[in-house]
Design a protein around this motif. Structure first.
Motif, PDB file in Angstrom:
ATOM      1  N   ARG A 237      11.940   9.145  36.171  1.00 17.08           N
ATOM      2  CA  ARG A 237      12.007  10.288  37.078  1.00 17.08           C
ATOM      3  C   ARG A 237      11.346  10.039  38.434  1.00 17.08           C
ATOM      4  O   ARG A 237      11.417  10.889  39.318  1.00 17.08           O
ATOM      5  CB  ARG A 237      11.374  11.525  36.420  1.00 17.08           C
ATOM      6  CG  ARG A 237      12.143  12.013  35.191  1.00 17.08           C
ATOM      7  CD  ARG A 237      11.674  13.369  34.768  1.00 17.08           C
ATOM      8  NE  ARG A 237      11.972  14.376  35.776  1.00 17.08           N
ATOM      9  CZ  ARG A 237      11.258  15.489  35.936  1.00 17.08           C
ATOM     10  NH1 ARG A 237      10.198  15.706  35.185  1.00 17.08           N
ATOM     11  NH2 ARG A 237      11.598  16.363  36.851  1.00 17.08           N
ATOM     12  N   THR A 238      10.698   8.928  38.611  1.00 10.18           N
ATOM     13  CA  THR A 238      10.036   8.630  39.891  1.00 10.18           C
ATOM     14  C   THR A 238      10.641   7.356  40.486  1.00 10.18           C
ATOM     15  O   THR A 238       9.952   6.369  40.709  1.00 10.18           O
ATOM     16  CB  THR A 238       8.526   8.460  39.689  1.00 10.18           C
ATOM     17  OG1 THR A 238       8.297   7.458  38.675  1.00 10.18           O
ATOM     18  CG2 THR A 238       7.887   9.767  39.249  1.00 10.18           C
ATOM     19  N   LYS A 240      12.957   5.143  43.328  1.00  8.33           N
ATOM     20  CA  LYS A 240      13.297   5.053  44.752  1.00  8.33           C
ATOM     21  C   LYS A 240      14.144   3.813  44.987  1.00  8.33           C
ATOM     22  O   LYS A 240      13.885   2.759  44.412  1.00  8.33           O
ATOM     23  CB  LYS A 240      12.044   4.966  45.627  1.00  8.33           C
ATOM     24  CG  LYS A 240      11.182   6.206  45.667  1.00  8.33           C
ATOM     25  CD  LYS A 240      10.032   6.006  46.641  1.00  8.33           C
ATOM     26  CE  LYS A 240       9.141   7.234  46.692  1.00  8.33           C
ATOM     27  NZ  LYS A 240       8.022   7.056  47.669  1.00  8.33           N
ATOM     28  N   THR A 288      15.299   9.032  46.800  1.00  9.77           N
ATOM     29  CA  THR A 288      14.402   9.209  45.671  1.00  9.77           C
ATOM     30  C   THR A 288      15.010  10.179  44.669  1.00  9.77           C
ATOM     31  O   THR A 288      15.832  11.025  45.021  1.00  9.77           O
ATOM     32  CB  THR A 288      13.037   9.758  46.125  1.00  9.77           C
ATOM     33  OG1 THR A 288      13.221  11.066  46.694  1.00  9.77           O
ATOM     34  CG2 THR A 288      12.406   8.860  47.171  1.00  9.77           C
ATOM     35  N   THR A 290      15.789  10.839  40.092  1.00 12.35           N
ATOM     36  CA  THR A 290      15.734  10.404  38.696  1.00 12.35           C
ATOM     37  C   THR A 290      16.812   9.368  38.412  1.00 12.35           C
ATOM     38  O   THR A 290      17.988   9.588  38.726  1.00 12.35           O
ATOM     39  CB  THR A 290      15.897  11.598  37.751  1.00 12.35           C
ATOM     40  OG1 THR A 290      14.733  12.421  37.838  1.00 12.35           O
ATOM     41  CG2 THR A 290      16.082  11.151  36.305  1.00 12.35           C
ATOM     42  N   THR A 332       8.176  18.854  38.142  1.00 11.38           N
ATOM     43  CA  THR A 332       7.985  17.410  38.300  1.00 11.38           C
ATOM     44  C   THR A 332       7.231  16.797  37.131  1.00 11.38           C
ATOM     45  O   THR A 332       7.309  15.590  36.899  1.00 11.38           O
ATOM     46  CB  THR A 332       7.233  17.101  39.600  1.00 11.38           C
ATOM     47  OG1 THR A 332       5.993  17.836  39.615  1.00 11.38           O
ATOM     48  CG2 THR A 332       8.062  17.497  40.817  1.00 11.38           C
TER      49      THR A 332
END
Length: 375
Positions: A237-238, A240, A288, A290, A332
């Protein structure tokens, strides 16, 4: 003689001044300090209002006692006078406290205020489909800068069905409804149409936003729909990715992610135009969001590549459209959030995958509609 008279008068004045000061101090010692005795203008302790409403509170001194006073909202002092006007800018549960105190005693009074987000009602003119494009920010891809991969195609979904591609991982499009799509209990709330086939899904992550501050702008919090793949290994989920403009339109588009990986959005023989969005003037840009697991993709047979759909919760995932339940929204940290409805929606390509001769996996959106207005 005159000098002595003057000095005598000065001494006499000083004596009377000291006597007056002594008398004043003695009287102050005799003054009784009264404990605060307060009447509150609002006696009820619980309120339910909507963003945009106001509540005025007042503390009335009943015995003319002297004290210090303050109003506290949560952990912050918001006023030090006897009145306070509560004007919430966001929904939520608020605790408002009043305190008056002196050396003799303290008076406290607490309120709980439930603030609901403002609902834009459905009218006879309301459209079932999204009615405003907020942003189109695709990733590079084989259909970008062509008929289904430009601003016109993104605008083509307004008020009806059409088709827009989002490019490789991270490409997104966001829209607004002309009313609040209500979170109906135990029911799906809106549908996203795509062009998925039974054995070929290109899942897109779905984000929703409620107009919490009631200003009509998408400046509140995006919440993610928790789909069935969110718990799978390989979902992150984080994530990039930065895409880099190639030297020529014939070159592949390079990318690197925040996990130390690099790769390319590969050119193919079917689509020879530039894959990097021509309207992006920077030589690189970062997306950015998920990253979903690619475990459902089977490339063992290069001539028959498949991408099985996930169970639920994504765009362009199943034939006929994907019904989404607002109750599946998470923050988040992955915690469930309760939204009374949503006003804005965003869809983002969820998988970074090169599908061989089929090109990159790219989510397509063919329409977004409020299910309550389609039934």
């Amino acid at each position: 003689m005159n000098t002595m008279t003057t000095n005598y008068k000065q001494l006499l004045i000083a004596f009377f001044a000291l006597a007056l000061l002594f008398t004043s101090c003695s009287n102050d010692d005799d003054v009784q300090v009264l404990a605060p005795e307060i009447s509150m203008s609002k006696v009820e302790r619980e309120f339910q209002i909507t963003v945009g409403d106001t509540l005025k509170f007042a503390a009335i001194n009943l015995n003319n006692s002297e004290y210090t006073e303050h109003w506290t909202l949560g952990d912050s002092i918001v006023a030090t006078v006897d009145t306070y006007v509560f004007e919430p800018t966001n929904s939520g549960t608020y605790t408002l406290s009043y305190e008056a105190s002196n050396i003799t005693g303290t008076f406290n009074y607490d309120y709980t205020i439930e603030v609901a987000a403002k609902i834009r009602p459905i009218t006879d003119e309301s459209n079932a489909y999204i009615t405003e494009l907020l942003e189109y920010l695709p990733a590079p891809g084989q259909f970008i800068n062509k008929g289904v991969g430009n601003l016109e195609s993104a605008e083509g979904l307004i008020g009806k069905r059409g088709l827009v591609t989002l490019g490789a991982w991270g490409g997104s499009v966001s829209y607004a409804f002309d009313h609040t799509v209500i979170n109906r209990e135990d029911e799906d709330d809106f549908i996203i149409y795509g062009n998925a086939m039974p054995t070929f899904a290109e899942p897109g992550v779905v984000y929703v936003m409620q107009d919490d501050n009631g200003n009509g702008l998408p400046d509140d919090t995006w919440y993610e729909i928790n789909g069935s793949a969110h718990a799978q290994e390989g979902t992150l989920r984080t994530y990039k990715v930065t895409y880099f403009r190639p030297e020529t339109a014939e070159d592949d588009v390079a990318w690197e992610d925040n996990q130390g990986n690099t790769g390319f959005v590969l050119k193919n023989a079917f689509h020879k135009q530039a894959y990097y969005p021509e309207w992006i003037t920077e030589d690189s840009y970062t997306l950015t969001g998920t990253l979903l697991s690619d475990s459902h993709i089977d490339m063992s047979n290069p001539s028959m590549i498949t991408s099985a759909p996930f169970d639920y919760g994504y765009a362009d995932n199943t034939p006929g459209g994907d019904k989404i339940n607002i109750a599946d929204a998470i923050d988040t940290e992955g915690n469930p959030v309760h939204l009374s409805g949503i006003d804005f929606i965003k869809i983002q390509t969820g998988i970074q995958a090169n599908m061989g001769w089929l090109g990159e996996l790219s989510t397509e959106v063919a329409g977004i509609a409020d299910l309550s207005l389609l039934q």
